[in-house]
Design a protein around this motif. Structure first.
Motif, mmCIF file in Angstrom:
data_model
loop_
_atom_site.group_PDB
_atom_site.id
_atom_site.type_symbol
_atom_site.label_atom_id
_atom_site.label_comp_id
_atom_site.label_asym_id
_atom_site.label_seq_id
_atom_site.Cartn_x
_atom_site.Cartn_y
_atom_site.Cartn_z
ATOM 1 N N VAL A 6 0.773 -1.142 0.012
ATOM 2 C CA VAL A 6 -0.029 -0.065 0.109
ATOM 3 C C VAL A 6 0.885 1.286 -0.027
ATOM 4 O O VAL A 6 2.013 1.226 0.653
ATOM 5 C CB VAL A 6 -1.029 -0.053 1.143
ATOM 6 N N ILE A 7 0.345 2.225 -0.681
ATOM 7 C CA ILE A 7 1.235 3.555 -0.506
ATOM 8 C C ILE A 7 0.414 4.537 0.216
ATOM 9 O O ILE A 7 -0.748 4.759 -0.048
ATOM 10 C CB ILE A 7 1.131 3.969 -2.097
ATOM 11 N N GLY A 8 0.992 5.184 1.053
ATOM 12 C CA GLY A 8 0.509 6.167 1.997
ATOM 13 C C GLY A 8 1.180 7.566 1.601
ATOM 14 O O GLY A 8 2.475 7.863 1.532
ATOM 15 N N ILE A 9 0.467 8.558 1.564
ATOM 16 C CA ILE A 9 0.982 10.048 1.417
ATOM 17 C C ILE A 9 0.599 10.977 2.284
ATOM 18 O O ILE A 9 -0.630 11.077 2.587
ATOM 19 C CB ILE A 9 0.597 10.198 -0.136
ATOM 20 N N ASP A 10 1.338 11.957 2.526
ATOM 21 C CA ASP A 10 1.056 13.123 3.208
ATOM 22 C C ASP A 10 1.474 14.399 2.660
ATOM 23 O O ASP A 10 2.506 14.525 2.281
ATOM 24 C CB ASP A 10 2.050 13.080 4.677
ATOM 25 N N LEU A 11 0.338 15.141 2.060
ATOM 26 C CA LEU A 11 0.342 16.189 1.270
ATOM 27 C C LEU A 11 0.375 17.357 2.091
ATOM 28 O O LEU A 11 -0.691 17.622 2.647
ATOM 29 C CB LEU A 11 -0.629 16.039 0.016
ATOM 30 N N GLU A 50 3.404 11.178 -10.869
ATOM 31 C CA GLU A 50 5.000 10.954 -11.192
ATOM 32 C C GLU A 50 5.725 10.322 -9.971
ATOM 33 O O GLU A 50 6.426 9.403 -10.055
ATOM 34 C CB GLU A 50 5.770 12.089 -11.794
ATOM 35 N N ALA A 51 5.458 10.766 -8.873
ATOM 36 C CA ALA A 51 6.071 10.270 -7.639
ATOM 37 C C ALA A 51 5.523 8.849 -7.384
ATOM 38 O O ALA A 51 6.632 8.180 -6.680
ATOM 39 C CB ALA A 51 5.759 11.315 -6.405
ATOM 40 N N ILE A 52 4.544 8.572 -7.311
ATOM 41 C CA ILE A 52 3.714 7.501 -7.181
ATOM 42 C C ILE A 52 4.392 6.206 -7.981
ATOM 43 O O ILE A 52 5.005 5.237 -7.778
ATOM 44 C CB ILE A 52 2.358 7.268 -7.078
ATOM 45 N N GLU A 53 4.415 6.576 -9.353
ATOM 46 C CA GLU A 53 5.226 5.641 -10.362
ATOM 47 C C GLU A 53 6.483 5.421 -10.208
ATOM 48 O O GLU A 53 7.067 4.303 -10.395
ATOM 49 C CB GLU A 53 4.769 6.122 -11.882
ATOM 50 N N ALA A 54 7.419 6.525 -9.545
ATOM 51 C CA ALA A 54 8.762 6.373 -9.348
ATOM 52 C C ALA A 54 8.754 5.479 -7.955
ATOM 53 O O ALA A 54 10.074 4.640 -7.990
ATOM 54 C CB ALA A 54 9.286 7.731 -9.100
ATOM 55 N N LEU A 55 7.909 5.690 -7.138
ATOM 56 C CA LEU A 55 8.251 4.883 -5.845
ATOM 57 C C LEU A 55 7.782 3.604 -5.970
ATOM 58 O O LEU A 55 8.342 2.367 -5.384
ATOM 59 C CB LEU A 55 7.103 5.597 -4.892
ATOM 60 N N ASP A 56 6.973 3.125 -6.784
ATOM 61 C CA ASP A 56 6.504 1.876 -7.055
ATOM 62 C C ASP A 56 6.271 1.489 -8.541
ATOM 63 O O ASP A 56 5.362 1.173 -9.131
ATOM 64 C CB ASP A 56 5.055 1.647 -6.667
ATOM 65 N N LEU A 97 -7.031 10.650 -10.128
ATOM 66 C CA LEU A 97 -5.821 9.841 -9.887
ATOM 67 C C LEU A 97 -6.095 8.355 -10.334
ATOM 68 O O LEU A 97 -5.187 7.951 -11.068
ATOM 69 C CB LEU A 97 -5.214 9.842 -8.659
ATOM 70 N N GLU A 98 -7.156 7.951 -9.929
ATOM 71 C CA GLU A 98 -7.534 6.314 -10.363
ATOM 72 C C GLU A 98 -7.315 5.935 -11.741
ATOM 73 O O GLU A 98 -6.402 5.122 -11.942
ATOM 74 C CB GLU A 98 -8.790 6.070 -9.709
ATOM 75 N N PRO A 99 -7.633 6.730 -12.651
ATOM 76 C CA PRO A 99 -7.578 6.243 -14.085
ATOM 77 C C PRO A 99 -6.184 6.445 -14.494
ATOM 78 O O PRO A 99 -5.498 5.629 -15.338
ATOM 79 C CB PRO A 99 -8.446 6.941 -14.877
ATOM 80 N N ARG A 100 -5.339 7.424 -13.841
ATOM 81 C CA ARG A 100 -3.907 7.594 -14.066
ATOM 82 C C ARG A 100 -3.033 6.694 -13.528
ATOM 83 O O ARG A 100 -2.074 6.352 -14.147
ATOM 84 C CB ARG A 100 -3.889 9.187 -13.995
ATOM 85 N N LEU A 101 -3.462 6.006 -12.541
ATOM 86 C CA LEU A 101 -2.507 5.346 -11.698
ATOM 87 C C LEU A 101 -2.843 3.841 -11.975
ATOM 88 O O LEU A 101 -1.924 3.280 -11.532
ATOM 89 C CB LEU A 101 -2.720 5.764 -10.122
ATOM 90 N N GLN A 102 -4.192 3.666 -12.203
ATOM 91 C CA GLN A 102 -4.774 2.233 -12.106
ATOM 92 C C GLN A 102 -4.611 1.728 -10.949
ATOM 93 O O GLN A 102 -4.237 0.493 -10.868
ATOM 94 C CB GLN A 102 -3.925 1.180 -13.333
ATOM 95 N N ARG A 103 -4.848 2.547 -9.993
ATOM 96 C CA ARG A 103 -4.884 2.068 -8.332
ATOM 97 C C ARG A 103 -6.085 2.837 -7.755
ATOM 98 O O ARG A 103 -6.236 3.868 -8.115
ATOM 99 C CB ARG A 103 -3.716 2.376 -7.876
ATOM 100 N N ARG A 104 -6.534 1.991 -6.677
ATOM 101 C CA ARG A 104 -7.840 2.853 -5.988
ATOM 102 C C ARG A 104 -7.232 3.588 -5.046
ATOM 103 O O ARG A 104 -6.074 3.473 -4.227
ATOM 104 C CB ARG A 104 -8.545 1.652 -5.321
ATOM 105 N N VAL A 105 -7.876 4.697 -4.858
ATOM 106 C CA VAL A 105 -7.388 5.839 -3.974
ATOM 107 C C VAL A 105 -8.635 6.229 -3.084
ATOM 108 O O VAL A 105 -9.862 6.354 -3.277
ATOM 109 C CB VAL A 105 -7.081 7.014 -5.024
ATOM 110 N N THR A 106 -8.019 6.511 -1.956
ATOM 111 C CA THR A 106 -8.900 7.237 -0.947
ATOM 112 C C THR A 106 -8.157 8.523 -0.191
ATOM 113 O O THR A 106 -7.120 8.266 0.017
ATOM 114 C CB THR A 106 -9.345 6.058 0.182
ATOM 115 N N LEU A 107 -9.197 9.271 0.385
ATOM 116 C CA LEU A 107 -8.518 10.687 0.676
ATOM 117 C C LEU A 107 -8.702 10.812 2.366
ATOM 118 O O LEU A 107 -9.942 10.117 2.648
ATOM 119 C CB LEU A 107 -9.036 11.718 0.148
ATOM 120 N N ALA A 108 -8.284 11.580 2.914
ATOM 121 C CA ALA A 108 -8.392 11.769 4.451
ATOM 122 C C ALA A 108 -7.948 13.161 4.831
ATOM 123 O O ALA A 108 -6.855 13.360 4.096
ATOM 124 C CB ALA A 108 -8.062 10.656 5.304
#
Length: 296
Positions: A6-11, A50-56, A97-108
């Protein structure tokens, strides 16, 4: 087959912190980049992809949790408003983000993420009723009651940094005046002392009486705000995190003294006021945890 990740992000307004985690919360790889300036939704969306693709690059993580400085909608897909980011009103970030990443995304909310991270692996582990404040560029935070995040009827709670302290105080980007954020953020601290908070902490550690007095005054005012939060939620634990919490040893005694003077004994029975354990990693860990809970 490799176990899921899983990827976690703090923006934040100045930095984006990412982590790739195992499903049990072990940090496998991390990355930090500067937030695009100006931090418009489109620029941030491109930077995140870009960052998510580089990380994974091998696409081991199929889910992503993102913490942002503001409230989300009930479905956790739309950033309703991010007070300190330009142009962030009703931004459907998950849908972008979801169609660009092909990953499911949730926000908080980022404060909620930090609290969830501390409850999972940090200083709030084992506690059911917790109030947390993140002290930095702004003052965010979160509330946990009966072991569950308190998010209110429309997902916008809790914003402990936006409670009012002084009706004639400095204006807040939220529209309030004299909010706790205006007395406990980095800019508020600089109104008390014209310099870098790290330098102020170093001076206090070396016995500088003026620096110690500034931290004491800062802690007393913060304690007034925390007293109101204690009366509202009667938590077992109040945690302070964020960049300013690195100087907690200099201001927490004043916070505790203020709370003891202002809050009746029954409302603060067994209360602990302490500093977070996970530092700047709590937000991305909590975002990952929320993604696991919601998307798996």
């Amino acid at each position: 087959m490799n176990p899921p990740e899983v990827i976690g992000i703090d923006l934040g307004g100045t930095a984006i912190k990412l982590g790739r985690f195992s499903i049990d919360g072990h940090l496998l790889e991390d990355q930090q980049l500067q937030t695009p300036q100006p931090a418009t939704p489109g620029a941030v969306c491109v930077a995140l992809v870009e960052a998510i693709e580089a990380l994974d690059p091998d696409r081991r993580a199929s889910i992503v949790g993102i913490g942002l400085p503001g409230p989300m909608d009930v479905e956790a897909r739309v950033a309703r408003v991010c007070i300190n980011l330009p142009g962030w009103e009703e931004v459907p970030l998950a849908d972008w983000l979801e169609p660009r990443l092909q990953r499911r995304v949730t926000l908080a909310n980022d404060g909620n993420c930090a609290l969830v991270g501390e409850a999972w692996k940090g200083a709030a582990k084992g506690y059911s009723d917790v109030v947390m404040l993140t002290l930095g560029t702004g003052v965010g935070g979160g509330v946990m009651l009966f072991g569950q995040l308190f998010t209110g009827h429309n997902g916008a709670a809790a914003e402990p940094g936006l409670i009012g302290l002084d009706p004639e105080g400095p204006p807040c980007n939220s529209g309030n005046r004299g909010s706790l954020e205006q007395f406990a953020s980095i800019s508020a601290l600089r109104r008390l002392w014209d310099g870098d908070p790290v330098e102020l902490a170093a001076l206090a550690a070396n016995g500088d009486a003026e620096a110690q007095a500034v931290w004491s005054r800062y802690g007393s005012t913060l304690g007034v705000g925390i007293s109101s939060l204690v009366y509202m939620f009667t938590p077992e634990l109040v945690l302070v995190g964020g960049g300013i919490s690195g100087a907690a040893t200099h201001f927490l005694p004043s916070v505790r003294k203020e709370v003891a003077q202002r809050v009746q004994a029954m409302s603060r029975q067994g209360l602990r006021i302490d500093v977070c354990a996970l530092g700047n990693g709590a937000g991305r860990l909590g975002a990952a945890r929320l993604a696991i809970e919601r998307l798996t």
